[in-house]
Design a protein around this motif. Structure first.
Motif, short mmCIF file in Angstrom:
data_model
loop_
_atom_site.label_atom_id
_atom_site.label_comp_id
_atom_site.label_asym_id
_atom_site.label_seq_id
_atom_site.Cartn_x
_atom_site.Cartn_y
_atom_site.Cartn_z
N VAL A 132 27.36 24.62 -1.30
CA VAL A 132 28.79 24.67 -1.65
C VAL A 132 29.20 23.55 -2.60
CG1 VAL A 132 31.12 24.47 -0.73
CG2 VAL A 132 29.49 26.02 0.36
N PRO A 133 28.93 22.26 -2.28
CA PRO A 133 29.33 21.21 -3.23
C PRO A 133 28.62 21.33 -4.57
CG PRO A 133 28.02 20.29 -1.44
CD PRO A 133 28.35 21.69 -1.05
N VAL A 134 27.41 21.87 -4.58
CA VAL A 134 26.69 22.09 -5.83
C VAL A 134 27.42 23.15 -6.66
CG1 VAL A 134 24.53 22.86 -6.86
CG2 VAL A 134 24.49 21.37 -4.85
N ALA A 135 27.85 24.21 -6.02
CA ALA A 135 28.58 25.27 -6.73
C ALA A 135 29.89 24.73 -7.31
CB ALA A 135 28.86 26.44 -5.80
N LEU A 136 30.60 23.92 -6.54
CA LEU A 136 31.87 23.36 -7.02
C LEU A 136 31.64 22.43 -8.21
CD1 LEU A 136 33.49 22.64 -3.54
CD2 LEU A 136 34.18 24.42 -5.16
N ALA A 137 30.58 21.63 -8.16
CA ALA A 137 30.27 20.75 -9.29
C ALA A 137 29.82 21.57 -10.50
CB ALA A 137 29.19 19.75 -8.88
N LEU A 138 29.07 22.62 -10.26
CA LEU A 138 28.63 23.49 -11.36
C LEU A 138 29.83 24.12 -12.05
CD1 LEU A 138 26.47 24.96 -12.99
CD2 LEU A 138 26.27 26.61 -11.10
N ARG A 139 30.81 24.51 -11.27
CA ARG A 139 32.04 25.06 -11.86
C ARG A 139 32.65 24.07 -12.85
NH1 ARG A 139 37.84 25.74 -8.80
NH2 ARG A 139 38.83 27.18 -10.29
N GLU A 140 32.69 22.81 -12.46
CA GLU A 140 33.28 21.79 -13.33
C GLU A 140 32.47 21.60 -14.61
OE1 GLU A 140 33.74 18.23 -11.09
OE2 GLU A 140 35.17 19.11 -9.65
N VAL A 141 31.14 21.61 -14.49
CA VAL A 141 30.30 21.43 -15.67
C VAL A 141 30.45 22.62 -16.62
CG1 VAL A 141 27.94 21.10 -16.50
CG2 VAL A 141 28.68 19.98 -14.39
N LEU A 142 30.50 23.81 -16.07
CA LEU A 142 30.71 24.99 -16.91
C LEU A 142 32.07 24.92 -17.61
CD1 LEU A 142 29.23 27.73 -14.56
CD2 LEU A 142 28.35 27.13 -16.82
N ALA A 143 33.08 24.43 -16.91
CA ALA A 143 34.40 24.29 -17.53
C ALA A 143 34.35 23.32 -18.71
CB ALA A 143 35.42 23.83 -16.49
N GLU A 144 33.56 22.25 -18.59
CA GLU A 144 33.40 21.32 -19.70
C GLU A 144 32.81 22.00 -20.92
OE1 GLU A 144 31.24 17.85 -18.50
OE2 GLU A 144 32.39 17.64 -16.64
N ALA A 145 32.00 23.04 -20.67
CA ALA A 145 31.39 23.79 -21.76
C ALA A 145 32.26 24.97 -22.21
CB ALA A 145 30.01 24.29 -21.33
N GLY A 146 33.48 25.06 -21.67
CA GLY A 146 34.40 26.10 -22.09
C GLY A 146 34.26 27.41 -21.37
N LEU A 147 33.56 27.42 -20.23
CA LEU A 147 33.30 28.66 -19.50
C LEU A 147 34.04 28.66 -18.16
CD1 LEU A 147 29.47 29.04 -20.13
CD2 LEU A 147 31.33 30.21 -21.32
N THR A 148 34.48 29.85 -17.74
CA THR A 148 35.17 30.03 -16.47
C THR A 148 34.20 30.63 -15.46
OG1 THR A 148 37.26 30.42 -17.62
CG2 THR A 148 37.12 31.14 -15.33
N ALA A 149 34.02 29.94 -14.35
CA ALA A 149 33.03 30.34 -13.36
C ALA A 149 33.64 31.14 -12.23
CB ALA A 149 32.33 29.10 -12.79
N PHE A 150 32.83 32.04 -11.68
CA PHE A 150 33.18 32.85 -10.52
C PHE A 150 32.02 32.76 -9.54
CE2 PHE A 150 35.73 34.36 -13.94
CZ PHE A 150 36.89 34.86 -13.38
N ALA A 151 32.33 32.86 -8.25
CA ALA A 151 31.30 32.68 -7.23
C ALA A 151 31.23 33.87 -6.28
CB ALA A 151 31.57 31.40 -6.43
N LYS A 152 30.04 34.08 -5.74
CA LYS A 152 29.86 35.03 -4.65
C LYS A 152 28.75 34.54 -3.74
CE LYS A 152 26.81 38.37 -7.10
NZ LYS A 152 25.65 38.48 -6.21
N THR A 153 28.80 34.94 -2.49
CA THR A 153 27.69 34.66 -1.60
C THR A 153 26.51 35.53 -2.02
OG1 THR A 153 28.31 36.39 0.00
CG2 THR A 153 29.30 34.21 0.29
N SER A 154 25.32 35.06 -1.76
CA SER A 154 24.14 35.86 -2.09
C SER A 154 23.91 36.95 -1.05
CB SER A 154 22.91 34.96 -2.16
OG SER A 154 22.55 34.49 -0.86
N GLY A 155 24.56 36.82 0.10
CA GLY A 155 24.27 37.69 1.23
C GLY A 155 23.27 37.07 2.17
N ASN A 156 22.73 35.92 1.77
CA ASN A 156 21.81 35.18 2.62
C ASN A 156 22.29 33.73 2.68
OD1 ASN A 156 19.65 34.55 4.22
ND2 ASN A 156 18.07 35.03 2.71
#
Length: 340
Positions: A153-177
């Motif tokens: 979870v904290p990795v996903a939240l940090a990844l969202r921020e890094v993608l935003a720095e690159a001008g991208l909007t992130a979306f998340a989903k559980t893998s099911g596992n």
């Protein structure tokens, strides 16, 4: 019609279609008692967001004729007898071979796939009409032994921020596992190798910022108790379970889109074939407007070029891929040392 078949009425853009489901009482998930007919009804209930997420894309069907505890195989080509509302498009595989691959355009096609014993749907990152150029950047957050979903979870939240720095909007989903899938809609203007390099670039940037929590090491023996960012899921013909796709796990979990503000409180095991339809009715589809945010990957490709200049080159490809330019050896480090 035999006694062991029922007709399921499936709403769609062309009106209702009648889809025949044979062996409706066949149990697909034994621990949950969920049958083939239950699966068909699930796909009807989630039909609109399911097609929005997975439709108009080449898709591989992971099929389980005897339920999730039995044998399985993948279908890419349209099976004989496919209805006229199930189409195929030619795609090029890593080998260079071209072949038709299935496309889902409406909920009835998904229910028909369930009739063909499909449990897991694996859509490409590109559209059917432009299959060489992805319109999604996908990153698979894979917790390694000693870590779990809560570590991702904290990795996903940090990844969202890094993608935003690159001008991208992130979306998340559980893998099911245990994992998390992070997607960013992109303009379909680069081919798969470029998008792979963009994924490696953002993954390396996150690894630099979170070295104790994140790894891009391809070899399992080098990953430690960290979350692996699986860059190879960005390759041509490499797919992950689609949004709202069931998983072939005993608990009948679903790979479920979630809003960022709910991610920290999520229990991925709570999203199942039985519960996700009600969730959609209550909270809607967090991915409904995803592709309104499509952006370019130029900044990430600049990061890739920067890393090349700093001596960070290509990373290993999966074993079924031909040897790629600039790729390091595919011998795992411990074996390489043993032959020195």
């Amino acid at each position: 019609m035999g006694k062991d078949a029922v007709i399921v009425e499936v709403p769609g853009p062309s009106g209702e279609r009648a889809v025949r489901v044979s062996s409706p009482d066949r149990v697909i998930w034994p621990e949950q008692g969920i049958t083939k007919l239950d699966l068909a009804h699930y796909l009807v209930e989630v039909g609109t967001p399911f097609v929005a997420a997975n439709g108009d894309r080449p898709v591989s069907l992971q099929r389980f004729p005897g339920g999730v505890d039995g044998e399985q195989f993948f279908s890419k080509n349209p099976p004989r007898g496919a209805p006229d509302y199930v189409r195929a498009v030619p795609v090029t595989y890593p080998s260079g071979r071209s072949h038709p691959q299935l496309v889902i355009d409406e909920p009835a096609a998904a229910v028909w796939a369930a009739q063909m014993n499909t449990v897991v749907f694996h859509p490409w990152a590109s559209r059917a009409g432009q299959s060489d150029d992805p319109d999604q950047l996908r990153i698979d957050l894979d917790p390694q032994p000693g870590t779990d979903f809560d570590d991702a979870v904290p990795v996903a939240l940090a990844l969202r921020e890094v993608l935003a720095e690159a001008g991208l909007t992130a979306f998340a989903k559980t893998s099911g596992n245990r994992g998390i899938h992070v997607f960013a809609p992109i303009r379909a203007e680069h081919e798969f190798l470029d998008v792979r390099h963009a994924v490696i670039a953002v993954s390396r940037e996150l690894e630099r910022r979170m070295p104790e929590q994140v790894t891009t090491a391809w070899w399992k023996e080098e990953r430690g108790e960290r979350v692996f960012l699986d860059f190879n899921q960005a390759n041509r013909d490499r797919t992950m379970a689609g949004a709202y796709s069931p998983r072939a796990l005993p608990s009948a979990t679903v790979s479920c889109p979630v809003a960022w503000d709910e991610l920290e409180g999520v229990d991925p095991g709570a999203f199942t074939v039985r519960t996700v339809p009600e969730r959609l009715r209550d909270v809607g589809d967090p991915w409904a407007d995803m592709h309104e945010y499509a952006a370019g990957i130029d900044t990430l490709l600049e990061w890739w070029a920067r890393d090349l200049d700093d001596g960070l080159g290509e990373l290993p490809f999966p074993p079924e891929f031909p040897k790629m330019p600039g790729e390091p050896t595919r011998v795992q480090p411990s074996r390489a040392r043993s032959t020195e």
